[in-house]
Design a protein around this motif. Structure first.
Motif, PDB file in Angstrom:
ATOM      1  N   VAL A 239      15.450  24.321  21.342  1.00  0.00           N
ATOM      2  CA  VAL A 239      16.371  24.202  22.472  1.00  0.00           C
ATOM      3  C   VAL A 239      17.372  23.092  22.169  1.00  0.00           C
ATOM      4  O   VAL A 239      16.979  21.950  21.910  1.00  0.00           O
TER       5      VAL A 239
ATOM      6  N   VAL B  40      24.360  22.350  24.375  1.00  0.00           N
ATOM      7  CA  VAL B  40      25.669  22.756  23.871  1.00  0.00           C
ATOM      8  C   VAL B  40      26.723  22.323  24.879  1.00  0.00           C
ATOM      9  O   VAL B  40      26.587  22.570  26.077  1.00  0.00           O
TER      10      VAL B  40
ATOM     11  N   TYR C   1      30.534  22.403  26.488  1.00  0.00           N
ATOM     12  CA  TYR C   1      31.730  23.246  26.575  1.00  0.00           C
ATOM     13  C   TYR C   1      32.646  22.718  27.666  1.00  0.00           C
ATOM     14  O   TYR C   1      32.235  21.930  28.524  1.00  0.00           O
TER      15      TYR C   1
ATOM     16  N   CYS D 259      27.331  20.396  29.646  1.00  0.00           N
ATOM     17  CA  CYS D 259      26.422  20.814  28.577  1.00  0.00           C
ATOM     18  C   CYS D 259      25.209  21.509  29.166  1.00  0.00           C
ATOM     19  O   CYS D 259      24.726  21.157  30.243  1.00  0.00           O
ATOM     20  N   LEU D 260      24.786  22.528  28.478  1.00  0.00           N
ATOM     21  CA  LEU D 260      23.666  23.339  28.955  1.00  0.00           C
ATOM     22  C   LEU D 260      22.668  23.567  27.826  1.00  0.00           C
ATOM     23  O   LEU D 260      23.047  23.664  26.660  1.00  0.00           O
ATOM     24  N   PRO D 261      21.383  23.654  28.195  1.00  0.00           N
ATOM     25  CA  PRO D 261      20.359  23.921  27.186  1.00  0.00           C
ATOM     26  C   PRO D 261      20.410  25.377  26.730  1.00  0.00           C
ATOM     27  O   PRO D 261      20.573  26.275  27.552  1.00  0.00           O
TER      28      PRO D 261
ATOM     29  N   SER E 150      23.955  36.768  27.691  1.00  0.00           N
ATOM     30  CA  SER E 150      24.590  37.927  28.305  1.00  0.00           C
ATOM     31  C   SER E 150      26.056  38.018  27.860  1.00  0.00           C
ATOM     32  O   SER E 150      26.682  37.016  27.525  1.00  0.00           O
TER      33      SER E 150
ATOM     34  N   LYS F 232      28.395  38.321  29.689  1.00  0.00           N
ATOM     35  CA  LYS F 232      29.235  37.651  30.688  1.00  0.00           C
ATOM     36  C   LYS F 232      28.939  36.157  30.799  1.00  0.00           C
ATOM     37  O   LYS F 232      29.428  35.483  31.707  1.00  0.00           O
TER      38      LYS F 232
ATOM     39  N   ARG G   1      29.206  32.541  30.937  1.00  0.00           N
ATOM     40  CA  ARG G   1      30.432  31.733  31.045  1.00  0.00           C
ATOM     41  C   ARG G   1      30.573  30.746  29.894  1.00  0.00           C
ATOM     42  O   ARG G   1      31.658  30.575  29.344  1.00  0.00           O
TER      43      ARG G   1
ATOM     44  N   VAL H 297      14.186  34.238  17.785  1.00  0.00           N
ATOM     45  CA  VAL H 297      12.803  34.445  18.251  1.00  0.00           C
ATOM     46  C   VAL H 297      11.808  33.751  17.313  1.00  0.00           C
ATOM     47  O   VAL H 297      10.889  33.056  17.749  1.00  0.00           O
TER      48      VAL H 297
ATOM     49  N   GLU I 213      19.814  47.113  24.790  1.00  0.00           N
ATOM     50  CA  GLU I 213      19.571  45.671  24.665  1.00  0.00           C
ATOM     51  C   GLU I 213      20.524  45.068  23.635  1.00  0.00           C
ATOM     52  O   GLU I 213      21.105  44.003  23.838  1.00  0.00           O
TER      53      GLU I 213
ATOM     54  N   THR J 113      23.789  42.218  24.399  1.00  0.00           N
ATOM     55  CA  THR J 113      23.552  40.827  24.008  1.00  0.00           C
ATOM     56  C   THR J 113      24.723  40.295  23.187  1.00  0.00           C
ATOM     57  O   THR J 113      25.138  40.919  22.214  1.00  0.00           O
TER      58      THR J 113
ATOM     59  N   ARG K 153      24.363  33.443  35.749  1.00  0.00           N
ATOM     60  CA  ARG K 153      23.380  34.175  34.970  1.00  0.00           C
ATOM     61  C   ARG K 153      21.999  33.812  35.503  1.00  0.00           C
ATOM     62  O   ARG K 153      21.655  32.634  35.566  1.00  0.00           O
TER      63      ARG K 153
ATOM     64  N   GLY L  11      27.719  15.154  29.169  1.00  0.00           N
ATOM     65  CA  GLY L  11      28.867  15.739  28.482  1.00  0.00           C
ATOM     66  C   GLY L  11      30.095  14.854  28.624  1.00  0.00           C
ATOM     67  O   GLY L  11      30.316  14.259  29.670  1.00  0.00           O
TER      68      GLY L  11
ATOM     69  N   ALA M  84      34.238  19.015  23.783  1.00  0.00           N
ATOM     70  CA  ALA M  84      33.121  18.678  24.682  1.00  0.00           C
ATOM     71  C   ALA M  84      31.912  18.303  23.831  1.00  0.00           C
ATOM     72  O   ALA M  84      31.399  19.127  23.087  1.00  0.00           O
TER      73      ALA M  84
ATOM     74  N   CYS N 182      28.028  16.400  23.877  1.00  0.00           N
ATOM     75  CA  CYS N 182      27.016  15.880  24.790  1.00  0.00           C
ATOM     76  C   CYS N 182      25.991  15.059  24.026  1.00  0.00           C
ATOM     77  O   CYS N 182      25.648  15.371  22.893  1.00  0.00           O
TER      78      CYS N 182
ATOM     79  N   SER O  82      29.274  15.195  33.869  1.00  0.00           N
ATOM     80  CA  SER O  82      28.174  16.086  34.220  1.00  0.00           C
ATOM     81  C   SER O  82      26.994  15.751  33.326  1.00  0.00           C
ATOM     82  O   SER O  82      27.156  15.227  32.218  1.00  0.00           O
TER      83      SER O  82
ATOM     84  N   THR P  73      22.873  17.123  32.280  1.00  0.00           N
ATOM     85  CA  THR P  73      21.844  18.164  32.372  1.00  0.00           C
ATOM     86  C   THR P  73      20.508  17.608  31.917  1.00  0.00           C
ATOM     87  O   THR P  73      20.434  16.884  30.924  1.00  0.00           O
TER      88      THR P  73
ATOM     89  N   MET Q  86      16.508  19.006  31.262  1.00  0.00           N
ATOM     90  CA  MET Q  86      15.629  20.172  31.238  1.00  0.00           C
ATOM     91  C   MET Q  86      14.220  19.792  30.821  1.00  0.00           C
ATOM     92  O   MET Q  86      14.049  18.982  29.916  1.00  0.00           O
TER      93      MET Q  86
ATOM     94  N   PHE R 170      13.931  41.033  23.487  1.00  0.00           N
ATOM     95  CA  PHE R 170      14.842  40.914  24.624  1.00  0.00           C
ATOM     96  C   PHE R 170      14.229  40.152  25.800  1.00  0.00           C
ATOM     97  O   PHE R 170      14.917  39.408  26.492  1.00  0.00           O
TER      98      PHE R 170
ATOM     99  N   HIS S  22      11.768  37.912  25.628  1.00  0.00           N
ATOM    100  CA  HIS S  22      11.280  36.564  25.320  1.00  0.00           C
ATOM    101  C   HIS S  22      12.048  35.557  26.161  1.00  0.00           C
ATOM    102  O   HIS S  22      13.245  35.709  26.408  1.00  0.00           O
TER     103      HIS S  22
END
Lengths: 220, 220
Positions: free
Chosen positions: A35, A38, A40, A48-50, A65, A67, A69, A129, A147, A151, B14, B39, B46, B48, B81, B83, B85, B97, B99
């Motif tokens: 993990v 990242v 953005y 930043c998101l994990p 996905s 979509k 963001r 994976v 799938e 992705t 998401r 971040g 960007a 972090c 911001s 984060t 986790m 898919f 996992h």
């Protein structure tokens, strides 16, 4: 032994004596986790998101996905940075000032491209994976087209990177050493507990070797 | 029960069914750790970085050197911001898919101000140390003026936030349930190992209660 070139971007300024630019040491940090965080830009804000990741050579793979963001923003920016840190210990000094932690942290600066080629995309997803738990992918039901097409996979090619490692004990002021204050190190580990099988698993299916190995390697 | 207002910025898109905006639940996530990923923008990139933090009510405190590039950039941006986790389990499904991981993650959007008032600055630093290990600060040698003046402390006031929590088992396709593939959950914990005293510690000093309590609460 190869090292990353340093520039204004990746040169460690604070605590420079802990800085690491060696490719192999940085890869070891990347491979010790799955993990990363990242960064953005969203409307000028750095978020930043994990994200789960996998590594093949100097490439890091992210997926999500179509979509997502963040992934779409990275793709538009054509570059990204990612940070991974492993916490190894609390350093409890005699003064608040010298409190610290032992850790291994790497920050990557990468290009971003979308993986479109079918074989490369599958290799990237396998790598993500298997990075989480080695040997898993080949035991799974293969991906179906829905799938696969649903992705988004991004390739981050590492352009440069830096790491910081602290792995020493308490570093106190000499003048504090005789104070009646306990000082020491509390080691911290991320461990796996006993695997719990899915209640819907048919009774005859036994825990596979890759799960047993993962547990043995990561248990407390 | 209060909740954070949602906007384009913090609304979880998401996996929206895992979204949490409840202040207390988000505070619980913040209080379960002491390292967050902050971040910032550096020449439009960007980046972090992991930072130790403490929390008092809706305020998060960071500290560092007066010359810390990230802290200075945040101060200039007047917003940030962060984060946090916590990884709770690997979710091993029958397909790649599905996992996933179980986790508790919070992302905060905050204002940034420099803490200048002496009492507030000291309270912030106490909060950061005690967030790492409760009860520690009051046992320490007090800060001296040089340390105090050499430390930059930033206050992040939470403007809005969101969290995501996944805490369920394997969610596979119905059509995959009879496949001869092991599926299950591997719980992951961050644990403390036995505290190791500083070799320079005078012999008569015993392990204090707050260290013993931390160990007992966090051991495997």
């Amino acid at each position: 032994m190869s090292t990353y070139t340093t520039s204004e971007l990746n040169q460690v300024k604070r605590g420079a004596k802990r800085a690491v630019y060696d490719v192999e040491q940085i890869n070891n940090i990347l491979d010790a986790g799955f993990v990363g965080y990242v960064g953005y830009n969203y409307n000028g804000k750095a978020i930043c998101l994990p994200m789960a990741y996998g590594r093949i050579d100097n490439k890091i793979y992210l997926h999500g996905s179509l979509k997502n963001r963040m992934l779409l923003a990275l793709l538009e920016a054509k570059e990204a940075s990612m940070t991974i840190m492993h916490l190894d210990a609390l350093i409890l000094a005699r003064s608040g000032f010298h409190h610290s932690v032992n850790y291994r942290s790497a920050t990557l600066f990468t290009s971003i491209t979308k993986v479109e080629n079918r074989a490369e995309k599958e290799a990237a997803l396998k790598c993500v994976v298997d990075h989480m738990i080695p040997g898993r992918w080949d035991t799974l039901r293969p991906m179906n087209l829905k799938e696969f097409n649903g992705t988004l996979v991004l390739e981050m090619e590492i352009q440069t990177a830096s790491a910081k490692i602290r792995d020493v004990g308490v570093l106190d002021e000499k003048s504090d050493l005789d104070l009646p204050i306990w000082a020491g190190v509390i080691p911290i580990r991320q461990v796996a507990k006993l695997p719990v099988k899915d209640p819907l698993l048919p009774k005859q299916i036994r825990t596979p070797k890759h799960v047993v190995l993962y547990y043995k390697k990561n248990k407390a």
